[in-house]
Design an enzyme around this catalytic site. Structure first.
Site, PDB file in Angstrom:
ATOM      1  CG  ASP A 186      24.924  49.398  31.807  1.00 20.69           C
ATOM      2  OD1 ASP A 186      25.929  48.770  32.181  1.00 20.69           O
ATOM      3  OD2 ASP A 186      24.988  50.555  31.350  1.00 20.69           O
ATOM      4  CD  GLU A 218      24.964  45.109  32.155  1.00 22.89           C
ATOM      5  OE1 GLU A 218      25.974  45.681  32.588  1.00 22.89           O
ATOM      6  OE2 GLU A 218      24.573  45.195  30.962  1.00 22.89           O
TER       7      GLU A 218
END
Length: 230
Positions: free
Chosen positions: A53, A125
């Site tokens: 992320d 992610e």
């Protein structure tokens, strides 16, 4: 459970061969799968998702900073939010058929976890995080550039496509917008909706989603692509 051939196939799809294959397996493993293992428990993707992320935000921020030298911080933040939101990442993941490689527990599988945008986006992610640890920033950036930022101009419309379509159609006097449910599939607890969007008497786009709203958003996005390319 992932088999050796599936792991090989996924690496071929993303164009990268892992030196530490455990990182890739971890990135594709949901906590529900780990919780059902009695022995030889492996870690789930959550730590890699945390890392991925941060990398995704950094790479997308640099991309937007260079691409839009005249845009202010608030404008770039809004575009970035559209590019990396759950629906957009899940949409991008369709290009690599990511959901079929995710290791889920039986309970999560039965309740439709494989089609949940939140899980698919998290795994995207996590894969970015795994690529960073195994191949460095260059490899994670290549993945992001290829599968997230390739169509950044178009994807910037994704998060708010229904309202953007409404504005575009009204400004051009193109007619009334109507969303039509044209199909449903799956059990009651795991419905997939198929939606078609009409502008006047023309079918301008179709979309599928776990909710009617999500399907409408995707249909509106497809319609926007058609209209803006005319």
């Amino acid at each position: 459970m992932l088999n050796e051939q599936e792991i090989i196939n996924f690496q071929q799809v993303i164009g990268y061969k892992f030196k530490n294959i455990d990182l890739l397996i971890q990135a594709l493993t949901h906590s529900s799968f780990v919780n059902e293992q009695k022995i030889n428990k492996k870690p789930d993707y959550e730590r890699l998702e945390f890392l991925g992320d941060a990398i995704l935000e950094m790479v997308s921020s640099e991309y937007l900073f260079k691409k839009y030298p005249d845009k202010k911080e608030g404008e770039m933040s809004k575009i970035r939010a559209s590019l990396v939101c759950e629906p957009a990442l899940a949409f991008c993941a369709e290009h690599i058929e990511l959901k079929k490689y995710i290791q889920l527990g039986k309970g999560e599988e039965l309740t439709g976890g494989r089609n949940k945008e939140s899980i698919i986006a998290d795994v995207m992610e996590a894969v970015i995080g795994a690529l960073f640890l195994d191949g460095g920033l260059q490899e994670s950036k290549r993945f992001i550039d290829t599968y997230v930022l390739t169509n950044a101009d178009s994807m910037a419309m994704f998060n708010d496509s229904k309202s953007l379509l409404q504005e575009f159609v009204q400004a051009g006097g193109l007619g009334q917008i109507k969303y039509e449910i044209c199909g449903e599939s799956g059990p009651e607890h795991d419905k997939i909706f198929d939606v078609r969007v009409w502008i006047g008497d023309k079918n301008m786009g179709e979309g599928t989603g776990k909710t009617k709203k999500a399907a409408e958003q995707k249909a509106a996005y497809q319609a926007l692509l058609v209209l803006k390319n005319k």
